[in-house]
Write a protein that holds these residues in place. Sequence first.
Motif, PDB file in Angstrom:
ATOM      1  N   GLU A  40       0.836  -1.192   0.000  1.00 38.70           N
ATOM      2  CA  GLU A  40       0.000   0.000   0.000  1.00 38.70           C
ATOM      3  C   GLU A  40       0.881   1.255   0.000  1.00 38.70           C
ATOM      4  O   GLU A  40       2.066   1.203   0.300  1.00 38.70           O
ATOM      5  CB  GLU A  40      -0.926  -0.004   1.219  1.00 38.70           C
ATOM      6  CG  GLU A  40      -0.168   0.069   2.533  1.00 38.70           C
ATOM      7  CD  GLU A  40      -1.059   0.206   3.745  1.00 38.70           C
ATOM      8  OE1 GLU A  40      -1.899   1.119   3.758  1.00 38.70           O
ATOM      9  OE2 GLU A  40      -0.909  -0.597   4.659  1.00 38.70           O
ATOM     10  N   PHE A  41       0.274   2.392  -0.330  1.00 34.24           N
ATOM     11  CA  PHE A  41       1.033   3.630  -0.504  1.00 34.24           C
ATOM     12  C   PHE A  41       1.825   4.015   0.743  1.00 34.24           C
ATOM     13  O   PHE A  41       3.005   4.347   0.650  1.00 34.24           O
ATOM     14  CB  PHE A  41       0.089   4.784  -0.889  1.00 34.24           C
ATOM     15  CG  PHE A  41       0.786   6.106  -0.914  1.00 34.24           C
ATOM     16  CD1 PHE A  41       1.592   6.447  -1.982  1.00 34.24           C
ATOM     17  CD2 PHE A  41       0.667   6.997   0.142  1.00 34.24           C
ATOM     18  CE1 PHE A  41       2.272   7.665  -1.997  1.00 34.24           C
ATOM     19  CE2 PHE A  41       1.325   8.211   0.135  1.00 34.24           C
ATOM     20  CZ  PHE A  41       2.131   8.543  -0.942  1.00 34.24           C
ATOM     21  N   ALA A  46       6.934   4.814   3.564  1.00 34.67           N
ATOM     22  CA  ALA A  46       7.790   4.604   4.741  1.00 34.67           C
ATOM     23  C   ALA A  46       9.042   3.825   4.369  1.00 34.67           C
ATOM     24  O   ALA A  46      10.137   4.129   4.853  1.00 34.67           O
ATOM     25  CB  ALA A  46       7.011   3.885   5.834  1.00 34.67           C
ATOM     26  N   ALA A  47       8.916   2.831   3.493  1.00 37.47           N
ATOM     27  CA  ALA A  47      10.090   2.064   3.057  1.00 37.47           C
ATOM     28  C   ALA A  47      11.064   2.956   2.294  1.00 37.47           C
ATOM     29  O   ALA A  47      12.286   2.831   2.436  1.00 37.47           O
ATOM     30  CB  ALA A  47       9.662   0.877   2.196  1.00 37.47           C
ATOM     31  N   GLY A  48      10.536   3.857   1.489  1.00 39.27           N
ATOM     32  CA  GLY A  48      11.402   4.800   0.774  1.00 39.27           C
ATOM     33  C   GLY A  48      12.138   5.732   1.719  1.00 39.27           C
ATOM     34  O   GLY A  48      13.336   6.000   1.537  1.00 39.27           O
ATOM     35  N   ALA A  92       7.817   8.785   9.225  1.00 40.45           N
ATOM     36  CA  ALA A  92       7.393   8.536   7.851  1.00 40.45           C
ATOM     37  C   ALA A  92       5.971   8.008   7.742  1.00 40.45           C
ATOM     38  O   ALA A  92       5.256   8.370   6.800  1.00 40.45           O
ATOM     39  CB  ALA A  92       8.354   7.557   7.184  1.00 40.45           C
ATOM     40  N   ILE A  93       5.545   7.174   8.669  1.00 38.55           N
ATOM     41  CA  ILE A  93       4.207   6.589   8.549  1.00 38.55           C
ATOM     42  C   ILE A  93       3.115   7.656   8.698  1.00 38.55           C
ATOM     43  O   ILE A  93       2.234   7.755   7.834  1.00 38.55           O
ATOM     44  CB  ILE A  93       4.038   5.411   9.533  1.00 38.55           C
ATOM     45  CG1 ILE A  93       4.961   4.269   9.101  1.00 38.55           C
ATOM     46  CG2 ILE A  93       2.596   4.948   9.584  1.00 38.55           C
ATOM     47  CD1 ILE A  93       5.048   3.123  10.093  1.00 38.55           C
ATOM     48  N   PRO A  94       3.153   8.513   9.734  1.00 40.78           N
ATOM     49  CA  PRO A  94       2.143   9.590   9.773  1.00 40.78           C
ATOM     50  C   PRO A  94       2.252  10.549   8.587  1.00 40.78           C
ATOM     51  O   PRO A  94       1.235  11.014   8.068  1.00 40.78           O
ATOM     52  CB  PRO A  94       2.430  10.311  11.090  1.00 40.78           C
ATOM     53  CG  PRO A  94       3.132   9.311  11.931  1.00 40.78           C
ATOM     54  CD  PRO A  94       3.931   8.483  10.967  1.00 40.78           C
ATOM     55  N   LEU A  98      -0.611  11.492   5.829  1.00 39.40           N
ATOM     56  CA  LEU A  98      -0.936  12.880   5.482  1.00 39.40           C
ATOM     57  C   LEU A  98      -0.869  13.093   3.976  1.00 39.40           C
ATOM     58  O   LEU A  98      -1.788  13.677   3.381  1.00 39.40           O
ATOM     59  CB  LEU A  98       0.022  13.831   6.200  1.00 39.40           C
ATOM     60  CG  LEU A  98      -0.161  15.317   5.890  1.00 39.40           C
ATOM     61  CD1 LEU A  98      -1.508  15.796   6.405  1.00 39.40           C
ATOM     62  CD2 LEU A  98       0.954  16.120   6.512  1.00 39.40           C
ATOM     63  N   VAL A  99       0.185  12.613   3.348  1.00 38.37           N
ATOM     64  CA  VAL A  99       0.309  12.750   1.895  1.00 38.37           C
ATOM     65  C   VAL A  99      -0.819  12.024   1.191  1.00 38.37           C
ATOM     66  O   VAL A  99      -1.406  12.539   0.229  1.00 38.37           O
ATOM     67  CB  VAL A  99       1.697  12.238   1.426  1.00 38.37           C
ATOM     68  CG1 VAL A  99       1.763  12.125  -0.089  1.00 38.37           C
ATOM     69  CG2 VAL A  99       2.807  13.130   1.951  1.00 38.37           C
ATOM     70  N   GLN A 100      -1.148  10.843   1.671  1.00 38.81           N
ATOM     71  CA  GLN A 100      -2.236  10.080   1.068  1.00 38.81           C
ATOM     72  C   GLN A 100      -3.569  10.813   1.186  1.00 38.81           C
ATOM     73  O   GLN A 100      -4.344  10.853   0.234  1.00 38.81           O
ATOM     74  CB  GLN A 100      -2.331   8.707   1.722  1.00 38.81           C
ATOM     75  CG  GLN A 100      -3.356   7.794   1.095  1.00 38.81           C
ATOM     76  CD  GLN A 100      -3.379   6.431   1.746  1.00 38.81           C
ATOM     77  OE1 GLN A 100      -3.097   6.301   2.937  1.00 38.81           O
ATOM     78  NE2 GLN A 100      -3.713   5.417   0.968  1.00 38.81           N
TER      79      GLN A 100
END
Length: 104
Positions: A40-41, A46-48, A92-94, A98-100
């Motif tokens: 998922e996005f 987060a991986a990036g 990164a996860i939050p 937010l970006v999503q």
Amino acid sequence: MVVLPLCRHLGLDDAAALAQASASGLAEMFLPALLMAEAEFVARFAAGVVSVSAVLFFSASIPCILSTNIPLSVGRMLIVWFIRVALSLLLAIPAGYLVQSLTS
């Protein structure tokens, strides 16, 4: 992986995959992003971020530490690596959520 509870707590559906991919970043810097290509996005985002922070950590900090007389063992560098991964995921996860939400 030790970051699995953090990923689950932050509400990721792909928490286990992201935790494993983040751990693989110790062996190769871009492996987390490659392993999460179909996720998922937010997990891909987060991986990036973990991959980019690994590049900055391994290509800048460790050579500087090793070229000086700073008494930092490999075990302590692993602890620093873990803290860096945990903090990267925590930020990164939050940010991914937010970006999503802003793009959809």
